[in-house]
Design an enzyme around this catalytic site. Sequence first.
Site, PDB file in Angstrom:
ATOM      1  N   CYS A 120       0.798  -1.232   0.000  1.00 37.70           N
ATOM      2  CA  CYS A 120       0.000   0.000   0.000  1.00 37.70           C
ATOM      3  C   CYS A 120       0.831   1.283   0.000  1.00 37.70           C
ATOM      4  O   CYS A 120       0.705   2.114  -0.900  1.00 37.70           O
ATOM      5  CB  CYS A 120      -0.940   0.001   1.197  1.00 37.70           C
ATOM      6  SG  CYS A 120      -2.219  -1.280   1.101  1.00 37.70           S
ATOM      7  N   HIS A 124      -1.153   6.342   1.923  1.00 36.37           N
ATOM      8  CA  HIS A 124      -1.304   5.165   2.773  1.00 36.37           C
ATOM      9  C   HIS A 124      -2.066   5.480   4.055  1.00 36.37           C
ATOM     10  O   HIS A 124      -1.926   6.544   4.655  1.00 36.37           O
ATOM     11  CB  HIS A 124       0.060   4.582   3.141  1.00 36.37           C
ATOM     12  CG  HIS A 124      -0.045   3.438   4.103  1.00 36.37           C
ATOM     13  ND1 HIS A 124      -0.759   2.300   3.821  1.00 36.37           N
ATOM     14  CD2 HIS A 124       0.445   3.278   5.365  1.00 36.37           C
ATOM     15  CE1 HIS A 124      -0.698   1.482   4.855  1.00 36.37           C
ATOM     16  NE2 HIS A 124       0.019   2.049   5.807  1.00 36.37           N
TER      17      HIS A 124
END
Length: 465
Positions: free
Chosen positions: A66, A120
């Site tokens: 991510c 993120h």
Amino acid sequence: MGVLGHAGGLHAAPAAAKPNVLLMMSDDLAATLGCYGHPVAKTPNLDALAKRGVQFDQAYCQFPHCNPSRASMMSGLRPNTTRVTDNGDNLYKNIPGVLTLPHHFRQQGYATARYGKIFHLGVPTGEESMDDPQAWDFGLPFRDERPYPPTRVSDVKVKAGKKQGLPWQETTGPDSNMVDGEFAEKAVGWLEKRDSTKPFFLAVGFHRPHLPLVAPAKYFDLYPFDSITLPESPADDEADIPEPARNGAVPGYTLTSTPEQRRAAIRAYLACVSYMDAQAGVVLEALKRLGLEENTIVVFSGDHGWHLGEHGLWHKRSLFEESARVPFIIAAPGTKGVGKRSTSLVELLDVYPTLCDLAGLPAPDVLQGKSLRSVLEDPGVSIHDAAFTQARRGKNAEYWGRTVRTKRWRCTEWDEGRNGIELYDHDADPHEYKNLAEDPQHAAVLKELRGLLAEKLPPIEVAKK
């Protein structure tokens, strides 16, 4: 200028002439959409978006994890430059003053807003935020998405849990009881009340289908359990896969569940995909209702792919096709490729320069991707000869992998080849079952691709934390 870049001296178009931008992202989404040919996925809203845009069938992330993927995409810089290679690395400490995509648009006079996960964020906790504080006029505060709404008793009587399989839950109540529904609803509210004298850059980042696999029960009902099948693979598939790339190399991702538990988890994953699709539809319908569709560039993308049992793998962080490839759609009003599919190799690095180009904004000179405008005008055009992805695997992320994908080949090295090499011929083997790295017949191709990897992706210098 180093990696800060500048938009040196170019003049942006007058505000009235600038198109709006809607960026929608989905977390941990493989190419499990109807428009990508998934046999049972029900995603009518994104399928419709593909029909009024260009669907990119060979788009690849730069790091299937991510934070590294999003840091690369939003900065327009490869992981070698960002030095973001896990979820704890900080883009802004590694590159002080980095000019991210939404920050650039904000500087150029755009009204910017964020709902959900664009940079993120830990899911479901709402912690670990790597959001760019300078990017947004408004960003919806992050929060833990739990507790979830009450559970509906499922017709599928398969025990779920972290040890037995992947956790899933069928919930009751409206879509807005969960965060993705909230993001869509509040993003629409922002569109309705925004400053209409400015063009906008609206980013909506959906959490699903990121674990845990939780969605309203009606989306589970779209998938009868007997319609769910497991990926087929040769019995000896793992025999020629290097150790770092195998199931078990990342202990937290080790797949030990039964076939029935895996089928139940795939059903839940698809339910989450359909729930996410419905929320994307809420935002897209608002664009149309508010008369904004004809002057809004829409980009939809996953941050990376996801394994659902292929090669015995579950989760992300692999360098096989299912993990490195992302669903990627651009609908840009006025371009000529509307409704077509492109097999042009694309990297998520290309998003930043593409949006600058389409919006008539100067692009920072440090960007490492290319504008896709020519492909949007003619989807038969190719702008890349290869796409590159990197990953870390192992108990302590000690294995470093890098891969190059060309039209025909995928070549992967682990630790510059010291811990394994892979070569797959997509013309003959689209599922990457037969590793040809030791086949002398392909020695010349292997040498060429390994040379390309060494040139393009030198070892990453890990930033000190």
